[in-house]
Design an enzyme around this catalytic site. Structure first.
Site, PDB file in Angstrom:
ATOM      1  N   GLU A   4       0.813  -0.901  -0.035  1.00  0.00           N
ATOM      2  CA  GLU A   4       0.080  -0.045   0.158  1.00  0.00           C
ATOM      3  C   GLU A   4       0.768   1.270   0.180  1.00  0.00           C
ATOM      4  OE1 GLU A   4      -4.036  -1.382   2.334  1.00  0.00           O
ATOM      5  OE2 GLU A   4      -2.347  -0.524   3.788  1.00  0.00           O
ATOM      6  N   CYS A   5       0.565   2.105  -1.030  1.00  0.00           N
ATOM      7  CA  CYS A   5       1.160   3.591  -0.991  1.00  0.00           C
ATOM      8  C   CYS A   5       2.501   3.497  -0.972  1.00  0.00           C
ATOM      9  CB  CYS A   5       0.531   4.409   0.058  1.00  0.00           C
ATOM     10  SG  CYS A   5       0.772   6.296   0.084  1.00  0.00           S
ATOM     11  N   GLY A   6       3.284   3.657   0.315  1.00  0.00           N
ATOM     12  CA  GLY A   6       4.695   3.507   0.211  1.00  0.00           C
ATOM     13  C   GLY A   6       5.316   2.183  -0.241  1.00  0.00           C
ATOM     14  N   MET A  52       5.218   2.437  -4.161  1.00  0.00           N
ATOM     15  CA  MET A  52       6.386   3.090  -4.437  1.00  0.00           C
ATOM     16  C   MET A  52       7.697   2.301  -4.559  1.00  0.00           C
ATOM     17  SD  MET A  52       5.304   6.483  -2.266  1.00  0.00           S
ATOM     18  CE  MET A  52       6.848   7.299  -2.467  1.00  0.00           C
ATOM     19  N   SER A  90      -1.437  -1.012  -4.127  1.00  0.00           N
ATOM     20  CA  SER A  90      -2.348   0.274  -4.373  1.00  0.00           C
ATOM     21  C   SER A  90      -1.785   1.723  -3.822  1.00  0.00           C
ATOM     22  CB  SER A  90      -3.738  -0.143  -4.423  1.00  0.00           C
ATOM     23  OG  SER A  90      -3.797  -0.163  -2.953  1.00  0.00           O
TER      24      SER A  90
END
Length: 451
Positions: free
Chosen positions: A326-328, A331, A426
């Protein structure tokens, strides 16, 4: 079930809720009480402040993510201390829409049937502070407000004027805090390292809490807390026997997790092993990986340097083992992260690059699953939130997405949840207990491990 409890609400954001909540926790502990903190909303950072003072994990209470039943279940489950304290979010009545209290602090106080202390910013006002308080008390037919705290008082004369104005409201003033720049905790946003390992920040939080505690009427606070009505006990299912192991990334780069998500995985029979993408050379022996949000851009150089871990995670994914990020975490799984003048190589599971921006993306999200993935089948409603200062660039044209969003931005064109092999990543954060996400994740780990 008798749960002594209280909600700390404010008239707006930036009014000092976190500092004052820490001060109340400190005061109660000084009296010999153990305190369990909670935070309204999807915030990951303020709970770390509350945990610093209480020495207990803080739990989120968010109606949008959790739903009313799961929110109350979680609150009752984790309220094992002498007192539970809930820090609000934004202004007391601010929530998902302008025409309803849904997902507001008031909504949470109503679900948990908690008495409320309202924090007022008294700076640049005197008698008018009473009008503000009266507006909040009368705005809803049951405001639940039982006491007031005056913050940012300029002088003794200023305090007297405010007290005289509020006297007719017949609500106790349980705290008067004089203006002091040393008491203001730094505004937190993505791009700053959280307090998990920040010793100077932890010292600042503790000192702030100690000073504020001297400006509070603890006995009046305790009277309001003890006025809480009993809550129904919710039955929880017994956890399944351990069946598989899931590796959880946890260090200064990745530490944004809902505690309930980790508990949900354990409930479904997952053993959790923690590892650091920053310092560990090898993954724990595991059947799946979960990489939460955090700050991979800040420590991008160290993440790039640990090529052993990057290669291990990519190999794990290519061997079709379930990976959720998720998120980080998303990335980290792209090819690179560009931050300022620096660009660092990342895991490279997804054919895309991450670029840090100055624009904040902050939304609740809602959509539908359009592709089967390790958490869900198709056509299921997905509901969560997103909060980041980055975007994905150079996304491969044949990229496969799991969600189509009606609310929220996602990764691209309101699409979110990149899929590659058995990996799902995501920008959106999900609450596992709202659906069968944990069960499906564990079942997919079992399926792959048996092959």
């Amino acid at each position: 079930m008798k749960i002594p409890r209280i909600v700390l609400a404010g008239t707006s954001s930036g009014i000092g809720k976190t500092s004052i909540t820490c001060g109340i926790i400190y005061s109660l502990q000084k009296k010999g009480y153990s305190v369990q903190p909670f935070k309204v909303g999807p915030d990951y950072i303020d709970p770390s402040y509350l945990s610093t003072i209480s020495k207990k994990d803080a739990y989120n209470l968010d109606v949008w993510l959790m739903g009313q039943d799961h929110l109350l279940e979680s609150f009752v489950k984790y309220s094992k201390s002498d007192i539970s304290i809930i820090e609000g979010v934004m202004g007391y009545y601010d929530g998902f829409k302008g025409n309803s209290n849904f997902a507001s602090t008031h909504h949470v106080s109503s679900i948990t049937q908690s008495p409320v202390i309202l924090i007022l910013d008294a700076s640049k006002t005197a008698r008018s502070v009473a009008a503000t308080a009266l507006g909040f008390i009368k705005f809803h037919h049951n405001s639940r407000i039982r006491g007031l705290i005056l913050n940012k008082i300029a002088s003794k004369k200023h305090e007297i004027l405010c007290r005289q104005a509020i006297e007719k409201l017949r609500l106790p003033i349980i705290g008067v805090i004089y203006k002091n720049s040393d008491l203001e905790l730094q505004s937190r946003h993505l791009g700053l390292i959280p307090s998990i390992k920040d010793n100077s920040l932890q010292k600042k939080i503790k000192n702030t809490a100690k000073i504020i505690s001297n400006s509070l009427d603890v006995e009046k606070i305790l009277q309001i807390i003890q006025s809480s009505t009993p809550l129904k006990i919710t039955k929880t299912k017994s956890p399944k026997k351990s069946r598989i192991t899931i590796a959880i990334a946890l260090d200064n780069s990745f530490n944004f997790y809902y505690r309930d998500n980790l508990e949900a995985l354990k409930q479904e029979g997952a053993r959790l092993k923690f590892f650091s993408p920053l310092t560990n050379r090898n993954l724990p022996q595991s059947d799946g990986i979960y990489i939460g949000g955090g700050f991979p851009e800040i420590l991008g150089k160290s993440l790039e340097k640990n090529q052993f871990m990057r290669n291990k995670i990519k190999q794990f994914s290519e061997e079709n083992h379930p990976v959720y990020a998720e998120c980080g975490g998303l990335m980290y799984l792209t090819k690179s992260i560009a931050y300022g003048k620096n660009k660092h190589k990342m895991v490279g599971i997804f054919d895309a690059e991450t670029i840090m921006t100055k624009k904040m993306t902050l939304n609740y999200t809602q959509g539908i699953m359009t592709a089967k993935n390790i958490l869900s089948g198709t056509k299921q409603i997905v509901q969560g939130h997103e909060f980041h200062y980055s975007k994905l660039d150079s996304i491969s044209s044949d990229s496969k997405f799991a969600y189509k969003l009606k609310i929220g931005e996602g990764i691209k064109n309101h699409l979110d949840g990149l899929i590659e092999f058995n990996t799902l990543a995501s920008y959106g954060h999900l609450y596992f207990k709202r659906s069968d996400y944990a069960k499906n994740f564990v079942e997919n780990c079992i399926k792959v491990s048996r092959k």
